[in-house]
Design a protein around this motif. Structure first.
Motif, short mmCIF file in Angstrom:
data_model
loop_
_atom_site.label_atom_id
_atom_site.label_comp_id
_atom_site.label_asym_id
_atom_site.label_seq_id
_atom_site.Cartn_x
_atom_site.Cartn_y
_atom_site.Cartn_z
N UNK A 1 -30.43 59.28 111.38
CA UNK A 1 -29.79 58.41 110.41
C UNK A 1 -30.25 56.93 110.53
N UNK A 2 -30.82 56.45 109.33
CA UNK A 2 -31.34 55.12 109.40
C UNK A 2 -30.10 53.98 109.45
N UNK A 3 -30.36 52.95 109.97
CA UNK A 3 -29.64 51.79 109.80
C UNK A 3 -29.21 51.29 108.37
N UNK A 4 -28.33 50.84 108.08
CA UNK A 4 -28.07 50.13 106.61
C UNK A 4 -29.07 48.83 106.74
N UNK A 5 -29.62 48.81 105.44
CA UNK A 5 -30.53 47.41 105.32
C UNK A 5 -29.64 46.19 105.81
N UNK A 6 -30.43 45.07 106.32
CA UNK A 6 -29.61 43.90 106.56
C UNK A 6 -29.18 43.18 105.39
N UNK A 7 -28.44 42.37 105.51
CA UNK A 7 -27.92 41.59 104.28
C UNK A 7 -28.91 40.43 104.15
N UNK A 8 -29.09 40.09 102.82
CA UNK A 8 -30.04 39.24 102.46
C UNK A 8 -29.48 37.93 102.74
N UNK A 9 -30.17 36.81 103.51
CA UNK A 9 -29.86 35.37 103.68
C UNK A 9 -30.40 34.49 102.51
N UNK A 10 -29.65 33.87 102.04
CA UNK A 10 -30.24 32.78 101.22
C UNK A 10 -29.56 31.15 101.52
N UNK A 11 -30.40 30.39 100.94
CA UNK A 11 -29.96 28.94 101.45
C UNK A 11 -29.38 28.54 99.88
N UNK A 12 -28.13 28.03 100.02
CA UNK A 12 -27.48 27.61 98.63
C UNK A 12 -27.19 26.00 98.65
N UNK A 13 -27.59 25.25 97.86
CA UNK A 13 -27.02 23.80 97.92
C UNK A 13 -26.08 23.66 96.70
N UNK A 14 -25.14 23.01 97.34
CA UNK A 14 -23.83 22.78 96.53
C UNK A 14 -23.50 21.51 96.48
N UNK A 15 -23.14 20.95 95.17
CA UNK A 15 -22.26 19.46 95.35
C UNK A 15 -21.34 19.52 96.50
N UNK A 16 -21.10 18.63 97.26
CA UNK A 16 -20.15 18.46 98.25
C UNK A 16 -18.60 18.82 97.65
N UNK A 17 -18.17 18.29 96.59
CA UNK A 17 -17.13 18.48 96.19
C UNK A 17 -16.99 19.91 95.57
N UNK A 18 -17.77 20.47 95.00
CA UNK A 18 -17.67 21.96 94.53
C UNK A 18 -17.52 22.71 96.00
N UNK A 19 -18.28 22.63 96.99
CA UNK A 19 -18.16 23.32 98.17
C UNK A 19 -16.66 23.03 98.59
N UNK A 20 -16.12 21.90 98.99
CA UNK A 20 -14.72 21.68 99.35
C UNK A 20 -13.72 22.40 98.44
N UNK A 21 -13.80 22.42 97.08
CA UNK A 21 -13.13 23.25 96.30
C UNK A 21 -13.05 24.65 96.51
N UNK A 22 -14.37 25.12 96.68
CA UNK A 22 -14.61 26.63 97.14
C UNK A 22 -14.15 26.89 98.42
N UNK A 23 -14.18 26.12 99.14
CA UNK A 23 -13.71 26.53 100.64
C UNK A 23 -12.25 26.38 100.66
N UNK A 24 -11.58 25.62 99.71
CA UNK A 24 -10.06 25.67 99.90
C UNK A 24 -9.46 26.99 99.07
N UNK A 25 -10.39 27.33 98.04
CA UNK A 25 -10.09 28.56 97.46
C UNK A 25 -10.08 29.82 98.28
N UNK A 26 -11.22 29.84 98.94
CA UNK A 26 -11.47 30.94 99.99
C UNK A 26 -10.41 30.76 100.94
N UNK A 27 -9.99 29.81 101.45
CA UNK A 27 -8.89 29.69 102.47
C UNK A 27 -7.66 30.23 101.93
#
Length: 74
Positions: A1-27
């Motif tokens: 049985x073959x292991x599942x492929x690794x998840x792709x890692x990407x670098x994402x640059x976000x405006x700090x205010x957008x990230x904070x809103x996203x982090x609150x929503x995620x929480x």
């Protein structure tokens, strides 16, 4: 049985205010910011009819369900 492929890692640059809103929503939804981004991207792809049929479901997080033996020991 073959292991599942690794998840792709990407670098994402976000405006700090957008990230904070996203982090609150995620929480609010008990997700990490990373999981929230993937959730939103998948929903957008699905709505646009562009989610590949080969896309695997988002991995479940948290404690795995108890097995019957564990349930009987409690």
């Amino acid at each position: 049985m073959t292991p599942p492929p690794e998840r792709k890692q990407v670098l994402l640059r976000l405006d700090p205010a957008v990230y904070e809103a996203l982090a609150r929503w995620a929480s609010d939804e008990l997700r990490s910011a990373n999981a929230q981004i993937e959730f939103l991207l998948r929903r957008a792809l699905s709505d646009a009819g562009r989610l590949p049929s080969t896309a695997r479901p988002i991995p479940k997080r948290g404690r795995p369900p108890a097995t019957r033996r564990e349930e009987q020991q409690e």
